[in-house]
Write a protein that holds these residues in place. Sequence first.
Motif, mmCIF file in Angstrom:
data_model
loop_
_atom_site.group_PDB
_atom_site.id
_atom_site.type_symbol
_atom_site.label_atom_id
_atom_site.label_comp_id
_atom_site.label_asym_id
_atom_site.label_seq_id
_atom_site.Cartn_x
_atom_site.Cartn_y
_atom_site.Cartn_z
ATOM 1 N N TYR A 20 7.294 3.802 -22.490
ATOM 2 C CA TYR A 20 8.044 2.612 -22.873
ATOM 3 C C TYR A 20 8.231 2.535 -24.384
ATOM 4 O O TYR A 20 9.260 2.070 -24.877
ATOM 5 N N LEU A 21 7.225 3.029 -25.119
ATOM 6 C CA LEU A 21 7.251 2.930 -26.577
ATOM 7 C C LEU A 21 8.162 3.983 -27.204
ATOM 8 O O LEU A 21 8.900 3.693 -28.162
ATOM 9 N N TYR A 22 8.111 5.217 -26.678
ATOM 10 C CA TYR A 22 8.762 6.334 -27.364
ATOM 11 C C TYR A 22 9.981 6.911 -26.632
ATOM 12 O O TYR A 22 10.758 7.640 -27.252
ATOM 13 N N LEU A 23 10.157 6.594 -25.366
ATOM 14 C CA LEU A 23 11.310 7.139 -24.643
ATOM 15 C C LEU A 23 12.643 6.702 -25.243
ATOM 16 O O LEU A 23 13.568 7.521 -25.358
ATOM 17 N N PRO A 24 12.806 5.432 -25.651
ATOM 18 C CA PRO A 24 14.071 5.058 -26.303
ATOM 19 C C PRO A 24 14.357 5.861 -27.572
ATOM 20 O O PRO A 24 15.517 6.180 -27.852
ATOM 21 N N ILE A 25 13.310 6.201 -28.325
ATOM 22 C CA ILE A 25 13.504 6.990 -29.536
ATOM 23 C C ILE A 25 13.963 8.402 -29.180
ATOM 24 O O ILE A 25 14.850 8.970 -29.829
ATOM 25 N N VAL A 26 13.355 8.971 -28.130
ATOM 26 C CA VAL A 26 13.761 10.301 -27.679
ATOM 27 C C VAL A 26 15.211 10.290 -27.224
ATOM 28 O O VAL A 26 15.988 11.205 -27.555
ATOM 29 N N VAL A 27 15.604 9.243 -26.504
ATOM 30 C CA VAL A 27 16.990 9.132 -26.049
ATOM 31 C C VAL A 27 17.943 9.048 -27.233
ATOM 32 O O VAL A 27 19.013 9.673 -27.251
ATOM 33 N N LEU A 28 17.569 8.274 -28.248
ATOM 34 C CA LEU A 28 18.406 8.158 -29.445
ATOM 35 C C LEU A 28 18.608 9.507 -30.119
ATOM 36 O O LEU A 28 19.733 9.856 -30.499
ATOM 37 N N VAL A 29 17.529 10.275 -30.266
ATOM 38 C CA VAL A 29 17.628 11.583 -30.921
ATOM 39 C C VAL A 29 18.498 12.525 -30.104
ATOM 40 O O VAL A 29 19.336 13.261 -30.648
ATOM 41 N N VAL A 30 18.337 12.510 -28.775
ATOM 42 C CA VAL A 30 19.155 13.376 -27.911
ATOM 43 C C VAL A 30 20.628 13.010 -28.018
ATOM 44 O O VAL A 30 21.491 13.888 -28.168
ATOM 45 N N LEU A 31 20.939 11.714 -27.975
ATOM 46 C CA LEU A 31 22.339 11.275 -28.036
ATOM 47 C C LEU A 31 22.952 11.486 -29.414
ATOM 48 O O LEU A 31 24.170 11.428 -29.558
ATOM 49 N N ALA A 32 22.129 11.727 -30.440
ATOM 50 C CA ALA A 32 22.673 12.046 -31.758
ATOM 51 C C ALA A 32 23.399 13.390 -31.745
ATOM 52 O O ALA A 32 24.232 13.665 -32.621
ATOM 53 N N PHE A 33 23.103 14.227 -30.761
ATOM 54 C CA PHE A 33 23.763 15.532 -30.621
ATOM 55 C C PHE A 33 24.827 15.512 -29.524
ATOM 56 O O PHE A 33 25.269 16.568 -29.069
ATOM 57 N N ASN A 34 25.239 14.325 -29.112
ATOM 58 C CA ASN A 34 26.234 14.185 -28.047
ATOM 59 C C ASN A 34 27.636 14.442 -28.585
ATOM 60 O O ASN A 34 28.038 13.877 -29.612
ATOM 61 N N ALA A 35 28.398 15.277 -27.896
ATOM 62 C CA ALA A 35 29.756 15.599 -28.348
ATOM 63 C C ALA A 35 30.748 14.491 -28.034
ATOM 64 O O ALA A 35 31.838 14.452 -28.620
ATOM 65 N N ASN A 36 30.407 13.599 -27.136
ATOM 66 C CA ASN A 36 31.314 12.533 -26.730
ATOM 67 C C ASN A 36 31.339 11.435 -27.779
ATOM 68 O O ASN A 36 30.329 11.125 -28.401
ATOM 69 N N THR A 37 32.497 10.850 -27.986
ATOM 70 C CA THR A 37 32.602 9.731 -28.928
ATOM 71 C C THR A 37 31.951 8.469 -28.382
ATOM 72 O O THR A 37 31.644 7.550 -29.137
ATOM 73 N N THR A 38 31.760 8.413 -27.077
ATOM 74 C CA THR A 38 31.017 7.321 -26.468
ATOM 75 C C THR A 38 29.535 7.662 -26.540
ATOM 76 O O THR A 38 29.094 8.663 -25.977
ATOM 77 N N ALA A 39 28.781 6.843 -27.209
ATOM 78 C CA ALA A 39 27.414 7.211 -27.569
ATOM 79 C C ALA A 39 26.495 7.374 -26.377
ATOM 80 O O ALA A 39 25.520 8.112 -26.434
ATOM 81 N N THR A 40 26.786 6.700 -25.251
ATOM 82 C CA THR A 40 25.833 6.684 -24.139
ATOM 83 C C THR A 40 26.214 7.630 -23.001
ATOM 84 O O THR A 40 25.525 7.664 -21.986
ATOM 85 N N ILE A 41 27.287 8.378 -23.138
ATOM 86 C CA ILE A 41 27.718 9.297 -22.069
ATOM 87 C C ILE A 41 27.656 10.720 -22.604
ATOM 88 O O ILE A 41 28.397 11.086 -23.521
#
Length: 259
Positions: A20-41
Amino acid sequence: MTDLRRFPGTRAVAWAFFAYLYLPIVVLVVLAFNANTTATIWTGFTTDWFGRVLANADIMRAARNSLTVALIATACSTVLATAAALGLARRRVRSERAATALISLPLVVPEIVTAVATLLFFVLIGLELGLLTVALAHTVFCIPFAYLPIRARLAGMDPALLDAAADLYAGPWRTFLRVTLPLLWPGVLSGAMLAFIISLDDFVITYFVAGAGGTTLPIYIFGMIRIGVSPEVNAVSALMLVVSILFVSLSYLIGRRAG
């Protein structure tokens, strides 16, 4: 002593807590490398957003402001914290615990209270809000973070070393430069790193006391989020996370080696 790990479900609760504490941070870092202009897809891997962040003049201006404030606050708070630690240790004040508690009070008081009080003080004395007020507020707020590692290091020093220096006719200033400071340096460096990262990442106090031209990186990121979360926001947040982890780790390693 009771070993809490023996209770049923303790391990599962611990894993759930860290997730609960660190999973959102991991998701943020992963989505920083997302090629889509929509941040959550997620559609693919790219590092282009980091290049856009570094090429964004507004972000770089806010980053320079953050670095300027952090360096000023770190230098001033570390000097003041070192002087306070030395003064309380040398004079052996009876109310040393009370003084230490007073210095550490900003760690306990809600940050929003500190921010409002600082803003009212600046308005009362007629100081125009800007980068200067941010640096002053950060200096005061960072003193406890710099003080605690320095005081802990000073408490572990052998007083006989200072007596030996005095027996060799070394004055107070020479004793400080040749004996105290070299032994105290790991604690000073550890406290300075903590103060730097606290100042660099601070949002609440900065939001209240920053005026025109005082926009720091956390304030700029907040403005970007109000428009909408984008991969560019994720990228700059990931960069700040890396810097924070680096400095906190270095501070911990220096303090551990010094101990």
